[in-house]
Write a protein that holds these residues in place. Structure first.
Motif, PDB file in Angstrom:
ATOM      1  N   VAL A  53      -2.353 -10.447   3.016  1.00 21.12           N
ATOM      2  CA  VAL A  53      -1.552  -9.930   1.898  1.00 21.12           C
ATOM      3  C   VAL A  53      -1.502  -8.407   1.938  1.00 21.12           C
ATOM      4  CG1 VAL A  53      -1.441  -9.703  -0.615  1.00 21.12           C
ATOM      5  CG2 VAL A  53      -1.938 -11.927   0.405  1.00 21.12           C
ATOM      6  N   ALA A  54      -2.650  -7.759   2.174  1.00 19.04           N
ATOM      7  CA  ALA A  54      -2.691  -6.292   2.226  1.00 19.04           C
ATOM      8  C   ALA A  54      -1.828  -5.751   3.364  1.00 19.04           C
ATOM      9  CB  ALA A  54      -4.134  -5.823   2.379  1.00 19.04           C
ATOM     10  N   LEU A  55      -1.899  -6.391   4.523  1.00 18.85           N
ATOM     11  CA  LEU A  55      -1.101  -5.937   5.659  1.00 18.85           C
ATOM     12  C   LEU A  55       0.390  -6.125   5.401  1.00 18.85           C
ATOM     13  CD1 LEU A  55      -3.269  -7.219   8.646  1.00 18.85           C
ATOM     14  CD2 LEU A  55      -2.872  -4.842   7.986  1.00 18.85           C
ATOM     15  N   PHE A 102       5.205   7.871  -5.100  1.00 17.68           N
ATOM     16  CA  PHE A 102       4.966   6.961  -3.970  1.00 17.68           C
ATOM     17  C   PHE A 102       3.503   6.550  -3.902  1.00 17.68           C
ATOM     18  CE2 PHE A 102       3.978   6.479   0.652  1.00 17.68           C
ATOM     19  CZ  PHE A 102       4.630   5.268   0.833  1.00 17.68           C
ATOM     20  N   CYS A 103       2.588   7.484  -4.150  1.00 10.25           N
ATOM     21  CA  CYS A 103       1.158   7.178  -4.127  1.00 10.25           C
ATOM     22  C   CYS A 103       0.794   6.201  -5.244  1.00 10.25           C
ATOM     23  CB  CYS A 103       0.357   8.465  -4.255  1.00 10.25           C
ATOM     24  SG  CYS A 103      -1.434   8.258  -4.081  1.00 10.25           S
ATOM     25  N   ILE A 104       1.303   6.452  -6.443  1.00  9.52           N
ATOM     26  CA  ILE A 104       1.008   5.570  -7.580  1.00  9.52           C
ATOM     27  C   ILE A 104       1.543   4.168  -7.332  1.00  9.52           C
ATOM     28  CG2 ILE A 104       1.498   5.167 -10.025  1.00  9.52           C
ATOM     29  CD1 ILE A 104       1.574   8.234 -10.354  1.00  9.52           C
ATOM     30  N   VAL A 105       2.782   4.084  -6.843  1.00 13.40           N
ATOM     31  CA  VAL A 105       3.383   2.774  -6.564  1.00 13.40           C
ATOM     32  C   VAL A 105       2.609   2.050  -5.463  1.00 13.40           C
ATOM     33  CG1 VAL A 105       5.435   1.616  -5.664  1.00 13.40           C
ATOM     34  CG2 VAL A 105       5.680   3.439  -7.356  1.00 13.40           C
ATOM     35  N   SER A 106       2.205   2.788  -4.422  1.00 11.11           N
ATOM     36  CA  SER A 106       1.455   2.181  -3.317  1.00 11.11           C
ATOM     37  C   SER A 106       0.134   1.589  -3.799  1.00 11.11           C
ATOM     38  CB  SER A 106       1.196   3.219  -2.222  1.00 11.11           C
ATOM     39  OG  SER A 106       2.389   3.723  -1.696  1.00 11.11           O
ATOM     40  N   LEU A 107      -0.602   2.361  -4.595  1.00  8.12           N
ATOM     41  CA  LEU A 107      -1.867   1.878  -5.137  1.00  8.12           C
ATOM     42  C   LEU A 107      -1.653   0.649  -6.017  1.00  8.12           C
ATOM     43  CD1 LEU A 107      -3.367   5.353  -6.081  1.00  8.12           C
ATOM     44  CD2 LEU A 107      -4.396   3.765  -4.430  1.00  8.12           C
ATOM     45  N   SER A 108      -0.619   0.688  -6.849  1.00  7.92           N
ATOM     46  CA  SER A 108      -0.351  -0.416  -7.774  1.00  7.92           C
ATOM     47  C   SER A 108       0.036  -1.684  -7.023  1.00  7.92           C
ATOM     48  CB  SER A 108       0.765  -0.022  -8.754  1.00  7.92           C
ATOM     49  OG  SER A 108       0.400   1.122  -9.493  1.00  7.92           O
ATOM     50  N   VAL A 109       0.916  -1.543  -6.030  1.00 13.03           N
ATOM     51  CA  VAL A 109       1.321  -2.701  -5.225  1.00 13.03           C
ATOM     52  C   VAL A 109       0.109  -3.286  -4.506  1.00 13.03           C
ATOM     53  CG1 VAL A 109       2.608  -3.387  -3.158  1.00 13.03           C
ATOM     54  CG2 VAL A 109       3.723  -2.015  -4.922  1.00 13.03           C
ATOM     55  N   GLY A 110      -0.718  -2.408  -3.949  1.00 13.68           N
ATOM     56  CA  GLY A 110      -1.895  -2.873  -3.214  1.00 13.68           C
ATOM     57  C   GLY A 110      -2.887  -3.616  -4.082  1.00 13.68           C
ATOM     58  N   TYR A 111      -2.905  -3.330  -5.387  1.00 13.71           N
ATOM     59  CA  TYR A 111      -3.828  -4.015  -6.303  1.00 13.71           C
ATOM     60  C   TYR A 111      -3.185  -5.230  -6.966  1.00 13.71           C
ATOM     61  CZ  TYR A 111      -7.119  -4.786 -10.124  1.00 13.71           C
ATOM     62  OH  TYR A 111      -8.021  -5.356 -11.000  1.00 13.71           O
ATOM     63  N   VAL A 112      -1.967  -5.069  -7.474  1.00 11.46           N
ATOM     64  CA  VAL A 112      -1.328  -6.124  -8.277  1.00 11.46           C
ATOM     65  C   VAL A 112      -0.940  -7.324  -7.427  1.00 11.46           C
ATOM     66  CG1 VAL A 112       0.690  -6.687  -9.687  1.00 11.46           C
ATOM     67  CG2 VAL A 112      -0.514  -4.520 -10.037  1.00 11.46           C
ATOM     68  N   VAL A 113      -0.361  -7.098  -6.252  1.00 13.05           N
ATOM     69  CA  VAL A 113       0.083  -8.224  -5.416  1.00 13.05           C
ATOM     70  C   VAL A 113      -1.075  -9.141  -5.032  1.00 13.05           C
ATOM     71  CG1 VAL A 113       1.154  -8.865  -3.217  1.00 13.05           C
ATOM     72  CG2 VAL A 113       2.141  -7.022  -4.594  1.00 13.05           C
ATOM     73  N   PRO A 114      -2.210  -8.609  -4.558  1.00 12.35           N
ATOM     74  CA  PRO A 114      -3.339  -9.515  -4.286  1.00 12.35           C
ATOM     75  C   PRO A 114      -3.841 -10.244  -5.528  1.00 12.35           C
ATOM     76  CG  PRO A 114      -3.656  -7.431  -3.158  1.00 12.35           C
ATOM     77  CD  PRO A 114      -2.487  -7.246  -4.077  1.00 12.35           C
ATOM     78  N   ARG A 115      -3.877  -9.580  -6.674  1.00 11.54           N
ATOM     79  CA  ARG A 115      -4.332 -10.252  -7.898  1.00 11.54           C
ATOM     80  C   ARG A 115      -3.391 -11.379  -8.276  1.00 11.54           C
ATOM     81  NH1 ARG A 115      -8.884 -10.807  -9.186  1.00 11.54           N
ATOM     82  NH2 ARG A 115      -8.797 -10.455 -11.427  1.00 11.54           N
ATOM     83  N   SER A 153      -7.784  -3.571  -1.087  1.00 14.84           N
ATOM     84  CA  SER A 153      -6.376  -3.578  -0.696  1.00 14.84           C
ATOM     85  C   SER A 153      -5.629  -2.407  -1.330  1.00 14.84           C
ATOM     86  CB  SER A 153      -5.725  -4.898  -1.118  1.00 14.84           C
ATOM     87  OG  SER A 153      -4.328  -4.861  -0.937  1.00 14.84           O
ATOM     88  N   ALA A 154      -5.904  -2.125  -2.612  1.00 18.20           N
ATOM     89  CA  ALA A 154      -5.213  -1.039  -3.308  1.00 18.20           C
ATOM     90  C   ALA A 154      -5.413   0.288  -2.594  1.00 18.20           C
ATOM     91  CB  ALA A 154      -5.708  -0.944  -4.748  1.00 18.20           C
TER      92      ALA A 154
END
Length: 283
Positions: free
Chosen positions: A40-42, A205-218, A230-231
């Motif tokens: 998922v992270a990749l 971009f940094c905020i969105v990247s961190l959020s996507v990396g955390y929310v999608v796996p959850r 992952s975030a």
């Protein structure tokens, strides 16, 4: 830029040794037995983020050379600093280290593909980027060599490794503060002269990247420690690699501006994100 290229890798090598003191081979075996979090992270790193970055570039209407610089940044693998943040905010560090190693290898192909596609779309000039085997090997060794040394010390002296846990965390925080201060001081003119345009898009971009990396796996029912890992892996890009390619391979220092400003701003943004995730978990 010189600070990031010299002091940061040295500091990260010390930090990676400290992380190795807290790891065992069983941690990596567990990652292999549970590949869902890594997959998922990749997927977020390699597929979702370049698409999001492309949308941001169009929304902000960046000049062609800066647009390519942003896509170069998005295509860069996760930075080794992600392991430090994951360590500080109780993420799965073994997953981080595995992802950094895997993603650094994959980026040998994906980074030039995405960058060359961006060059073809935005047409900033007669540019092309090839495969970056040397930098990939450098990142690979920067992560694995000190971690392996730390794990060896833990195997031989487990009592010492346990006793060093708290001092290493304190030292990690101190190094992180130094990294932020040094990055701001060394790039202050760059940050001041380009903050309005590039500061806004790189921060978002940094905020969105961190959020996507955390929310999608959850959302995929992946446990919190793996989601935190992952975030930071997805949200913290290797800005130094993007700068080296822009300046050393493409010979366009102006293309390195997005990565340069991102490399300053990502440290405090990631720290605030980690605090937010920790407070959210506490509630």
């Amino acid at each position: 830029m010189e600070f990031a290229a010299v002091a940061l890798p040295l500091a990260l090598g010390i930090i990676m040794f400290g992380l190795g003191l807290d790891l065992t081979p069983g941690d990596f075996a567990r990652v292999a037995r549970q590949p869902k979090a890594a997959a998922v992270a990749l997927a977020c790193q390699l597929l979702v983020l370049p698409a999001i970055c492309f949308g941001l570039v169009l929304m902000f209407r960046l000049p062609p050379i800066l647009a390519v610089g942003m896509l170069l940044l998005a295509a860069s693998p996760g930075g080794t600093t992600a392991n430090l943040y994951s360590h500080l905010f109780r993420g799965d560090v073994a997953l981080n280290i595995s992802l950094t190693a895997i993603n650094s290898i994959i980026a040998v192909v994906t980074l030039p593909v995405i960058t060359n596609l961006a060059i073809a779309v935005f047409q900033p000039g007669d540019l092309a980027v090839g495969l970056q085997f040397a930098k990939t090997l450098e990142v690979f060794l920067m992560v694995l060599a000190p971690v392996g040394l730390g794990m060896t010390v833990r195997a031989l002296r487990p009592g010492f490794a346990r006793a060093m846990d708290k001092p290493v965390r304190i030292a990690s925080v101190a190094i992180l503060v130094g990294v932020i201060a040094g990055a701001v001081a060394g790039s202050f003119d760059l940050l001041a002269s380009n903050f309005v345009l590039l500061g806004a898009i790189t921060s978002l971009f940094c905020i969105v990247s961190l959020s996507v990396g955390y929310v999608v796996p959850r959302l995929a029912n992946i446990a919190r420690p793996q989601a935190v890992a992952s975030a930071f892996e997805v949200g913290i890009h290797n800005a130094t690699l993007a700068i080296v390619i822009a300046q050393g391979v493409l010979e366009r220092p102006d293309m390195s501006l997005p990565a340069g400003i991102y490399g300053v701003l990502m440290f405090p943004i990631a720290a605030l994100f980690g605090l937010w995730v920790t407070r959210r978990q506490g509630r």
